[in-house]
Each structure stands twice: as structure tokens, then as C-alpha cells.
Motif scaffolding. Structure first.
Motif, PDB file in Angstrom:
ATOM      1  N   ALA A 191       5.652  17.165  -5.950  1.00  0.00           N
ATOM      2  CA  ALA A 191       6.813  16.315  -5.695  1.00  0.00           C
ATOM      3  C   ALA A 191       6.383  14.932  -5.221  1.00  0.00           C
ATOM      4  O   ALA A 191       6.908  13.913  -5.669  1.00  0.00           O
ATOM      5  CB  ALA A 191       7.717  16.968  -4.652  1.00  0.00           C
ATOM      6  N   LEU A 192       5.387  14.893  -4.337  1.00  0.00           N
ATOM      7  CA  LEU A 192       4.879  13.619  -3.827  1.00  0.00           C
ATOM      8  C   LEU A 192       4.364  12.751  -4.961  1.00  0.00           C
ATOM      9  O   LEU A 192       4.628  11.566  -5.047  1.00  0.00           O
ATOM     10  CB  LEU A 192       3.716  13.873  -2.869  1.00  0.00           C
ATOM     11  N   ARG A 193       3.604  13.375  -5.834  1.00  0.00           N
ATOM     12  CA  ARG A 193       2.967  12.659  -6.922  1.00  0.00           C
ATOM     13  C   ARG A 193       4.029  12.031  -7.837  1.00  0.00           C
ATOM     14  O   ARG A 193       3.937  10.882  -8.229  1.00  0.00           O
ATOM     15  CB  ARG A 193       2.113  13.630  -7.731  1.00  0.00           C
ATOM     16  N   ASP A 194       5.070  12.844  -8.158  1.00  0.00           N
ATOM     17  CA  ASP A 194       6.072  12.347  -9.091  1.00  0.00           C
ATOM     18  C   ASP A 194       6.890  11.222  -8.498  1.00  0.00           C
ATOM     19  O   ASP A 194       7.249  10.281  -9.174  1.00  0.00           O
ATOM     20  CB  ASP A 194       7.006  13.496  -9.492  1.00  0.00           C
ATOM     21  N   ARG A 195       7.193  11.332  -7.222  1.00  0.00           N
ATOM     22  CA  ARG A 195       8.168  10.407  -6.691  1.00  0.00           C
ATOM     23  C   ARG A 195       7.573   9.119  -6.158  1.00  0.00           C
ATOM     24  O   ARG A 195       8.111   8.062  -6.317  1.00  0.00           O
ATOM     25  CB  ARG A 195       8.945  11.115  -5.580  1.00  0.00           C
ATOM     26  N   TRP A 196       6.451   9.257  -5.472  1.00  0.00           N
ATOM     27  CA  TRP A 196       6.002   8.095  -4.698  1.00  0.00           C
ATOM     28  C   TRP A 196       4.685   7.480  -5.129  1.00  0.00           C
ATOM     29  O   TRP A 196       4.296   6.441  -4.662  1.00  0.00           O
ATOM     30  CB  TRP A 196       5.920   8.465  -3.216  1.00  0.00           C
ATOM     31  N   ILE A 215       0.826  -1.220   0.000  1.00  0.00           N
ATOM     32  CA  ILE A 215       0.000   0.000   0.000  1.00  0.00           C
ATOM     33  C   ILE A 215       0.857   1.265   0.000  1.00  0.00           C
ATOM     34  O   ILE A 215       0.373   2.348   0.302  1.00  0.00           O
ATOM     35  CB  ILE A 215      -0.954   0.034   1.211  1.00  0.00           C
ATOM     36  N   ARG A 216       2.139   1.123  -0.352  1.00  0.00           N
ATOM     37  CA  ARG A 216       3.038   2.273  -0.268  1.00  0.00           C
ATOM     38  C   ARG A 216       2.502   3.540  -0.961  1.00  0.00           C
ATOM     39  O   ARG A 216       2.521   4.617  -0.373  1.00  0.00           O
ATOM     40  CB  ARG A 216       4.425   1.918  -0.793  1.00  0.00           C
ATOM     41  N   PRO A 217       1.990   3.433  -2.202  1.00  0.00           N
ATOM     42  CA  PRO A 217       1.481   4.663  -2.829  1.00  0.00           C
ATOM     43  C   PRO A 217       0.383   5.328  -2.003  1.00  0.00           C
ATOM     44  O   PRO A 217       0.386   6.560  -1.834  1.00  0.00           O
ATOM     45  CB  PRO A 217       0.920   4.170  -4.161  1.00  0.00           C
ATOM     46  N   ALA A 218      -0.536   4.526  -1.470  1.00  0.00           N
ATOM     47  CA  ALA A 218      -1.637   5.088  -0.685  1.00  0.00           C
ATOM     48  C   ALA A 218      -1.123   5.718   0.606  1.00  0.00           C
ATOM     49  O   ALA A 218      -1.652   6.723   1.069  1.00  0.00           O
ATOM     50  CB  ALA A 218      -2.664   4.006  -0.367  1.00  0.00           C
ATOM     51  N   LEU A 219      -0.072   5.111   1.154  1.00  0.00           N
ATOM     52  CA  LEU A 219       0.525   5.638   2.378  1.00  0.00           C
ATOM     53  C   LEU A 219       1.022   7.065   2.147  1.00  0.00           C
ATOM     54  O   LEU A 219       0.748   7.979   2.928  1.00  0.00           O
ATOM     55  CB  LEU A 219       1.694   4.735   2.754  1.00  0.00           C
ATOM     56  N   PHE A 220       1.736   7.256   1.037  1.00  0.00           N
ATOM     57  CA  PHE A 220       2.267   8.592   0.745  1.00  0.00           C
ATOM     58  C   PHE A 220       1.161   9.551   0.337  1.00  0.00           C
ATOM     59  O   PHE A 220       1.173  10.725   0.709  1.00  0.00           O
ATOM     60  CB  PHE A 220       3.358   8.514  -0.323  1.00  0.00           C
ATOM     61  N   ALA A 221       0.182   9.032  -0.418  1.00  0.00           N
ATOM     62  CA  ALA A 221      -0.948   9.890  -0.790  1.00  0.00           C
ATOM     63  C   ALA A 221      -1.685  10.347   0.473  1.00  0.00           C
ATOM     64  O   ALA A 221      -2.062  11.509   0.603  1.00  0.00           O
ATOM     65  CB  ALA A 221      -1.899   9.144  -1.712  1.00  0.00           C
ATOM     66  N   GLY A 222      -1.850   9.426   1.412  1.00  0.00           N
ATOM     67  CA  GLY A 222      -2.540   9.741   2.667  1.00  0.00           C
ATOM     68  C   GLY A 222      -1.790  10.783   3.479  1.00  0.00           C
ATOM     69  O   GLY A 222      -2.385  11.734   3.992  1.00  0.00           O
ATOM     70  N   ILE A 223      -0.464  10.620   3.566  1.00  0.00           N
ATOM     71  CA  ILE A 223       0.327  11.610   4.303  1.00  0.00           C
ATOM     72  C   ILE A 223       0.243  12.969   3.614  1.00  0.00           C
ATOM     73  O   ILE A 223       0.080  14.004   4.265  1.00  0.00           O
ATOM     74  CB  ILE A 223       1.801  11.164   4.415  1.00  0.00           C
ATOM     75  N   GLY A 224       0.322  12.951   2.286  1.00  0.00           N
ATOM     76  CA  GLY A 224       0.249  14.203   1.522  1.00  0.00           C
ATOM     77  C   GLY A 224      -1.067  14.925   1.775  1.00  0.00           C
ATOM     78  O   GLY A 224      -1.089  16.131   2.039  1.00  0.00           O
ATOM     79  N   LEU A 225      -2.169  14.180   1.702  1.00  0.00           N
ATOM     80  CA  LEU A 225      -3.490  14.767   1.931  1.00  0.00           C
ATOM     81  C   LEU A 225      -3.604  15.323   3.341  1.00  0.00           C
ATOM     82  O   LEU A 225      -4.064  16.450   3.547  1.00  0.00           O
ATOM     83  CB  LEU A 225      -4.567  13.687   1.754  1.00  0.00           C
ATOM     84  N   ALA A 226      -3.185  14.520   4.318  1.00  0.00           N
ATOM     85  CA  ALA A 226      -3.301  14.929   5.722  1.00  0.00           C
ATOM     86  C   ALA A 226      -2.451  16.168   5.969  1.00  0.00           C
ATOM     87  O   ALA A 226      -2.879  17.118   6.625  1.00  0.00           O
ATOM     88  CB  ALA A 226      -2.877  13.791   6.640  1.00  0.00           C
ATOM     89  N   TRP A 227      -1.241  16.174   5.411  1.00  0.00           N
ATOM     90  CA  TRP A 227      -0.356  17.318   5.605  1.00  0.00           C
ATOM     91  C   TRP A 227      -0.961  18.579   4.988  1.00  0.00           C
ATOM     92  O   TRP A 227      -0.961  19.654   5.602  1.00  0.00           O
ATOM     93  CB  TRP A 227       1.012  17.026   4.997  1.00  0.00           C
TER      94      TRP A 227
END
Lengths: 254, 296
Positions: free
Chosen positions: B288-293, B220-232
Motif C-alpha cells: 500500500a505504501l509503495r502504491d500510494r506514496w 523528500i516526501r517519497p523517501a520520508l514514507f519509504a523510511g517510515i515503512g522500512l522502520a515500521w
């Protein structure tokens, strides 16, 4: 027959979606029509006047009121909001509206509101004088300097040579009043009308005598209609109903 | 993508060795060419409504840009109040995002993998901060954690800890409104991933923690980063709950959105300038989040 029965349930969500959209469109259109009610007088007033102005307007037919911080109202007028009367919480914001041409009428003062030292219910911090605002063991709140009550507070404290130790500089006076009413702050400088409305104890402080803001009223147009002018006259009449309502709610005379 | 990839037959493209990405994806059973083929067949109305939606999102930003005081921008943005608010905002939003990760990840696992008694009710409570007006959220936090609050009075009496009007309080307010965004994103990904892999790992003898760290999280790594990005991002823009629960004091609790509101009282142009940094910081991190993770 079978195929018809099959598609029925699948179509149902789509149909209800379409129905929802139709309702939304109808509501938008009717809202648009409502906004163009020609005869309605719109009064824009500073949010600290909410209760008082609503009580005054209750006796007038076809008048609606919009309440917000004075600066917000002035910005809305500058961006083309349509209103007939503007009431601001101080001279400075009214001057801004006059300067950019969004208000063309001449302004006059309708009431004043004095700054008071208010405490949480039961005065848990045992506040007795203005100088207590510098006690660091208490939770103290003031208005931020950018808003009228903050500018007034800073001036009063500076003149009294008191260095306050605030824990928060609230963005509007209502937020400060709410925190005092909830008991999250021990003391703060607010308006008398707010202290009265929230039932907060007031500690008399001689250094605050004469510290008050003045509410200004003006017609937006240079040639207001007779009804608009009559409404403004009601607000400015020294011994009228409006003056009594304002006095009842803790406001001072102009 | 070039016009040539659009026109070429599917068979040609999947065997084209020069296009490493295509070959790679095709070998996994999904072809980008087929994907493109499908997207070009979108109904025109759908595409147009999609563009209208994008315009709704982008136009207000364009409005801000058009009103920005470009000539005085450097002096406004380098003022000490703005820099102080930027610092508070970064600290608060990053701490809130970290709180979401630490507290939200276990909650997402519980929601996705455990049989719960009242799953719908629990999920509704988790999502509540998304629909609560932030000012109400802040007042609710005061009732719970304030000096006179449900739990707050004990914190105050026993430990002398008072959260309102502190940076920690601002972090809690931001985390409260941001947490659902993280939990919902991660829980959805965990459900979508299913538990076949997890069961397979269990039969091979992997322990519970090991399965989470080596199987579930990588999946679930992509969702993990998407979730952190959204929350942040949600924490960065937080206004009402912060103001109500934490107040506003320079260098301690006054974040960029609060500074923007104050600037609006003084000088609307400065408010536009301050909101520009908010937008710039948010866009930079989200792009940056979108491109990398996350997968494009």
C-alpha cells in the motif's frame, strides 16, 4: 598508454569484487566438504547442558556437539539434520522425536536438574520464601509455560497454591538467568545448575523439593555404531567421569 | 505495458496525446519509453542473477506457505493469545515508527545539512543498531536504561520510572533497531535533493522552519514514507532486543515474533500460522505504501 592508465583504477574495484566472490565460493565448497566427514560423531544436546557436555566430550576425539533448545533440536532432526546422539531436557521432547521416527534408539535418563528459587546478587528484594513470588512490588520472572522450566514452575506454584505476579515469562531459562544476573529481576525460578554457573543466591523452598526435569539421551539410529554406543554408555554410567562432571555443575543423579 | 509501447519509435510516443502519463513525464525531460528501451538492454546475466536474488528472498516465504496448516488456520489465529500478541505488535510497531519520525527527522537534517566534527564516526554510530545482533542491542539497552543501568538507575531513583518489562520498553527496543533505517533513507534523500532550492527559498526571505516545512519536506516526501515503512517493518519483526530488554508478558510486551517463538516450542504448525499474519500485515502495508506514496 594514457588509455590504459585511465582504465586501471576503474577496474580495480571490479577485480577486488571478483576476488571476494572467488573467496566466498571456495569457502562454501570447503564448508560442504567439511560437513561430509564420515567418521565424526555429532551430538545434539539441550542448551542447558552446554558446559557439562562440552567438558565430557573434551576427552573424546572427533566428536562435535550442537546446542539449542530441545524443541529446536527435535525440529531440526525431523527436517533431516544429521546427528548420531540426541540429548533432550525432558521426556516430552524426546517422546516427540521418537514418535515422528527421527530418533529410533531407546532413551535413558542421564541426569536431573532441580528447580530452585534464585534471586539477584545480594538478594535486593529480601526474598525469604516461595510465596514472595506473589509480591507485586518486586520484579519477578518465570519461564513461559510452553518451555520445560515454565511447565515445571507452573505446576510447583499451583501445588503450593501460590499465585505468582510475574513481570515477564521468558522464552528460555537462559534469558531468565541473564536478567537475574544483571539485577533487572529480583527473583525467579530457574535450574540449580544455572544458578550455580551464574553465581546467583538460592533461597531454599520446601515446596520445590523433588521438582526437577530429567535429561534423556538416545541414539538416533536403531543400530548405532560401536563408537556411538560407547559414547552413550559413558553418559549413562552411574559412577563414570560424565556423572562426576554433571554432579560438579549442579546437576542431580538420574 | 503493451508491446506497442516497446516497438514504437521514441518520437512517436512522446507526442502521443492519448498516453497522458508519457506526455507528462516527457515534458519533465524524462521519457518512460526511453527508460523501457534501456531496461530491455540489460545484460542477460544481470537479469538472471537478479532473479536468483529474488528467489532467495521469496523461497522461504513459499516454504512457510507450503507448510501452513490451512484447515486449522482460523482457529489458531482467532485464539486469544494470538489476538493479544497482534494488538501488542501493532501498538509497539506503530509507536516505534512514530518515535523514529519524531526523533529521526531532526537527526537526518543534522547529518545532511550541518557541518559535523567527526561525520564518519557519527554516521557509523547511527548505523550501529543495523549490525549489532539484536540480543546484544537488548543487553546494551539494559546496561543503559535498565534498573541498574547508566541512565536507568537515575530514572528509577528520581522518578520511579523503570522501562524494562513495560510496553514503553518494548517501543524503545523496537525504535532503537528501526531508527537507522529511517535516518539513513531520509538523510540520503536530503543529500540528493541538494540545497539549491533551500538557498533559493532563503534568498526569497523564507525562514529556517518555513524552508524545512515548505521546501525540504515536500521534496523528500517519497523517501520520508519509504523510511517510515522500512522502520515500521523492522519494528514489527523485532525479536531479540524486545525479548532481552522488555521481556515477554502477554498483553504487555509479548509481540507476534515472541508469540511465534513460544508457539514453536509447543506446536510448530501454530508458529507457521502466527508468522503468516506477520507476513500478511507487513506485505499489505508495504504494498500500500509503495502504491500510494512512493514513485513506481
Amino acid at each position: 598508454m594514457v588509455s590504459v592508465r585511465d582504465t586501471g583504477p576503474k577496474l580495480r574495484p571490479l577485480r577486488s569484487l571478483a576476488a571476494l566472490l572467488a573467496v566466498a565460493v571456495v569457502m562454501l565448497i570447503s564448508a560442504g566438504c567439511g560437513a561430509s566427514n564420515e567418521d565424526e560423531i555429532v551430538v545434539m544436546a539441550a542448551s542447558s547442558l552446554t558446559d557439562a557436555v562440552e567438558t565430557v566430550l573434551a576427552d573424546h576425539g572427533n566428536v562435535s556437539a550442537v546446542f539449542a533448545g530441545s524443541s529446536t533440536l527435535v525440529a531440526q532432526l525431523a527436517e533431516g539434520a544429521s546427528a548420531d546422539v540426541l540429548i533432550t531436557a525432558d521426556q516430552a521432547t524426546m517422546n516427540r522425536a521418537t514418535a515422528d521416527g527421527s530418533v529410533q534408539g531407546v532413551s535413558s535418563v542421564i541426569a536431573s536438574n532441580s528447580l530452585v528459587l534464585a534471586t539477584a546478587l545480594g538478594n535486593p528484594g529480601a526474598i525469604t520464601e516461595l510465596a514472595d513470588l506473589s509480591r507485586s512490588d518486586l520484579l519477578i520472572g518465570l519461564c513461559a509455560e510452553a518451555v520445560p522450566c515454565g511447565a515445571l514452575s507452573q505446576q510447583a506454584l499451583a501445588d503450593a497454591q501460590i499465585e505468582a505476579a510475574p513481570d515477564t515469562l521468558e522464552l528460555n531459562v537462559r534469558a531468565l538467568v541473564a536478567k537475574l544476573a544483571l539485577g533487572e529481576l529480583d527473583a525467579g525460578l530457574i535450574y540449580r545448575s544455572d544458578a550455580l554457573a551464574a553465581g546467583l543466591p538460592v533461597v531454599e523452598a520446601p515446596q520445590l523439593a523433588g521438582r526437577s526435569n530429567r535429561y534423556h539421551i538416545a541414539a538416533v539410529s536403531a543400530q548405532p555404531s560401536l563408537r556411538v554406543q560407547a559414547l552413550i554408555d559413558d553418559f549413562t554410567a552411574a559412577d563414570g567421569d560424565a556423572a562426576m562432571i554433571f554432579a560438579d555443575q549442579g546437576f542431580g543423579p538420574p | 505495458m503493451t508491446a506497442d509501447t516497446n516497438n514504437g519509435p521514441v518520437a512517436d510516443k512522446t507526442t502521443d496525446a492519448s498516453n497522458a502519463e508519457n506526455a507528462n513525464i516527457a515534458s519533465n525531460g524524462v521519457s518512460t519509453v526511453e527508460h523501457q528501451h534501456l531496461s530491455s538492454k540489460l545484460p542477460a546475466t544481470l537479469t538472471w542473477v537478479g532473479f536468483v536474488a529474488f528467489a532467495l528472498l521469496a523461497l522461504p516465504v513459499a516454504g512457510l506457505l507450503q507448510r501452513a496448516p490451512w484447515s486449522t488456520l482460523p482457529s489458531i489465529l482467532s485464539s486469544s493469545e494470538v489476538l493479544q500478541a497482534l494488538r501488542v505488535s501493532l501498538i509497539v510497531s506503530l509507536a516505534a515508527a512514530a518515535t523514529c519520525l519524531v526523533l529521526g527527522l531532526p537527526l537526518a537534517f543534522v547529518l545532511a545539512r550541518r557541518r559535523l566534527r567527526f561525520p564518519r564516526l557519527i554516521r557509523a554510530v547511527v548505523m550501529l543498531p543495523m549490525v549489532l545482533p539484536p540480543v546484544v542491542a537488548g543487553t546494551a539497552l539494559l546496561f543503559a536504561l535498565g534498573r541498574r543501568g547508566l541512565v536507568g538507575q537515575w530514572l528509577d531513583n528520581w522518578f520511579g520510572v523503570s522501562l524494562p518489562f513495560t510496553t514503553a520498553g518494548a517501543v524503545i527496543a523496537a525504535a532503537f533497531v528501526a531508527l537507522p533505517f529511517f535516518v539513513v533513507t531520509v538523510e540520503a534523500a536530503l543529500r540528493q535533493a541538494g540545497d539549491e532550492l533551500d538557498e533559493a527559498a532563503a534568498t526569497l526571505g523564507a525562514g529556517a522552519w518555513s524552508r524545512i516545512v515548505h521546501v525540504a519536506l515536500p521534496t523528500i516526501r517519497p523517501a520520508l514514507f519509504a523510511g517510515i515503512g522500512l522502520a515500521w517493518a523492522r519494528a514489527l519483526g523485532e525479536f531479540g532486543a524486545t525479548l532481552t530488554f522488555a521481556g515477554s508478558f502477554g498483553g504487555r510486551t509479548r509481540t507476534l515474533p515472541l508469540e511465534t517463538y513460544l508457539a514453536l516450542e509447543r506446536d510448530p504448525e501454530a508458529a507457521v500460522a502466527v508468522s503468516l499474519i506477520l507476513i500478511a500485515v507487513a506485505l499489505a502495508v508495504l504494498v500500500a505504501l509503495r502504491d500510494r506514496w512512493t514513485p513506481r
